[in-house]
Design an enzyme around this catalytic site. Structure first.
Site, PDB file in Angstrom:
ATOM      1  CE1 TYR A 140      -3.242  -2.853   0.127  1.00 19.08           C
ATOM      2  CE2 TYR A 140      -3.720  -1.990   2.167  1.00 19.08           C
ATOM      3  CZ  TYR A 140      -4.123  -2.699   1.347  1.00 19.08           C
ATOM      4  OH  TYR A 140      -5.453  -3.424   0.594  1.00 19.08           O
ATOM      5  CE  LYS A 191       1.180 -17.413  -3.270  1.00 21.86           C
ATOM      6  NZ  LYS A 191      -0.539 -18.387  -2.871  1.00 21.86           N
ATOM      7  CG  ASP A 223      -2.869 -19.831  -1.220  1.00 20.66           C
ATOM      8  OD1 ASP A 223      -2.273 -19.655  -0.174  1.00 20.66           O
ATOM      9  OD2 ASP A 223      -2.455 -20.406  -2.295  1.00 20.66           O
ATOM     10  CG  ASP A 247      -7.200  -4.248   3.894  1.00 19.14           C
ATOM     11  OD1 ASP A 247      -8.085  -4.083   4.658  1.00 19.14           O
ATOM     12  OD2 ASP A 247      -7.096  -3.288   2.909  1.00 19.14           O
ATOM     13  CG  ASP A 251     -12.639  -6.138   5.826  1.00 23.36           C
ATOM     14  OD1 ASP A 251     -12.613  -5.690   7.093  1.00 23.36           O
ATOM     15  OD2 ASP A 251     -12.712  -5.060   5.288  1.00 23.36           O
TER      16      ASP A 251
END
Ligand code: NAD
Length: 363
Positions: A140, A191, A223, A247, A251
């Protein structure tokens, strides 16, 4: 010297829900908690009063405070303002000015509300996960970033996924320390099979783990972590991950609980000073109606006492008081179901304080 808390009610339902949390704080002070607090303006309320969503006076108080309790910011009346003056800018300003790099998002589902989840009750009953998300680095913020047009006229968009060793170390330390206060299990999500930056992330987390021999460390690819959160969420205690993965996963985890009005959050700096707030927004649609759920804000106060003020017992007392009012069947409109008792914002706050004062007089 007593610790100082800065209270930022903000906009919309902010003043109503923060008002209830402050009355809980007053009850704890009456029981011997040694803190003082003061208020300041933030968001749209600050813009209306002084022309900026994060006035210098508020920022100064925020820098001086040991911890900050925030309601929420934003509302229809400020939507047409220039983006640099919108209420939400104040949050980004506070996070970056105070270097709040560690975002702690618990996903807790008390058994009384298990039916609110979209998963089967037995999968989520008593769910208690803490997601620790790196908040100020990663893709980000990485440079270079942008969209360019190539010679052949085709567009090319790019972002940079970057972490430095020190950024990974500091978030790992926060996560291990949080795990020590819980069930002492930490799952680092990366990852590493595809992205070098997260391969490095994994190596550094393993290095930091040597300082925390009492915490069991595991690793999971992102994943798989997203699948496991839906398949068997109760396998997790604390999860730590980078900005983007955090993020998304936080959620998803929040949604497992099905009730936005119940979830607190914290954003911490390197010395555990933090800003604490409910995960929901300012809910302008229900503002001023005395129907908002104040529990996420009251539970944010519990997190503040635990992580920034090291007052574990007072934090636990708040959490137990919240549990006992849910046990008694009290529900604000957002979590109301048949057979329970619908109460207002102020009645819910009062019920928590009564439960607290009972626990205070018993201790
Ligand atoms: P929201 O979280 O404010 O509301 C979403 C829905 O949940 C609404 O129907 C609302 O009534 C309900 N809700 C939220 N909190 C509740 C509570 N405590 N009790 C009962 N019901 C509750 O999200 P939104 O509608 O997308 O955004 C509204 C405003 O809040 C916008 O201006 C947005 O920018 C701002 N916002 C602020 C923050 C923050 O301050 N951290 C976070 C998200 C959104």
């Amino acid at each position: 010297m007593s610790k100082n808390i800065l209270i930022l009610p903000g906009d919309g339902i902010g003043p109503e829900i923060v008002g209830e949390a402050v009355k809980v704080l007053d009850e704890l002070i009456a029981q011997g908690l040694d803190v003082s607090y003061e208020n300041a303006l933030v968001g749209g309320a600050a813009f209306d009063a002084c022309g900026h969503p994060l006035p210098e006076t508020t920022l100064k108080k925020a820098r001086e405070a040991d911890a900050i309790l925030l309601g929420a910011v934003g509302g229809y009346e400020w939507e047409s303002l220039d983006i640099s003056l919108r209420p939400e800018k104040a949050l980004l300003g506070l996070r970056s000015e105070l270097e709040l790099f560690a975002n702690l998002r618990p996903a807790i589902l008390s058994r009384q509300l298990a039916d609110a989840s979209s998963l089967k009750a037995e999968l989520v009953e008593d769910l208690d996960i803490l997601i620790v998300r790196e908040l100020t680095g990663g893709i980000y913020f990485g440079q270079p970033r942008g969209v360019e047009t190539l010679e052949n006229g085709e567009k090319r968009g790019f972002n940079t996924y970057v972490y430095t060793e020190s950024e990974v170390k500091r978030i790992a330390h926060v996560a291990f320390k949080a795990a020590q206060k819980r069930q002492k299990r930490l799952c680092s999500v990366d990852k590493a099979n595809v992205l070098e930056v997260t391969e490095m992330w994994r190596e550094i987390v393993i290095e930091v783990a040597r300082d925390y021999p009492d915490v069991e460390l595991t690793h999971m690819y992102v994943d798989n972590a997203s699948m496991q959160l839906i398949r068997e969420p109760k396998q997790f205690d604390v999860m730590v991950t980078g900005n983007m993965f955090g993020d998304i996963l936080s959620d998803s985890a929040a949604m497992l609980t099905g009730s936005i009005g119940m979830l607190p959050s914290a954003s911490l700096d390197a010395s555990a000073k933090g800003m604490y707030e409910p995960i929901h927004g300012s809910a302008p649609d229900i503002k001023g109606q005395n129907i908002a759920n104040p529990l996420a804000t009251i539970l944010s106060l519990a997190m503040l006492l635990r992580y920034s003020l090291n007052e574990e017992q007072f934090a636990l007392n708040i959490e137990q008081a919240v549990n006992s009012v849910l046990d008694a069947g009290l529900r604000t409109a957002d979590i109301y179901t048949d057979g329970t008792e619908k109460v207002s914002t102020t009645e819910m706050g009062q019920a928590v304080r009564s439960a607290l004062s009972k626990s205070g007089s018993n201790s």
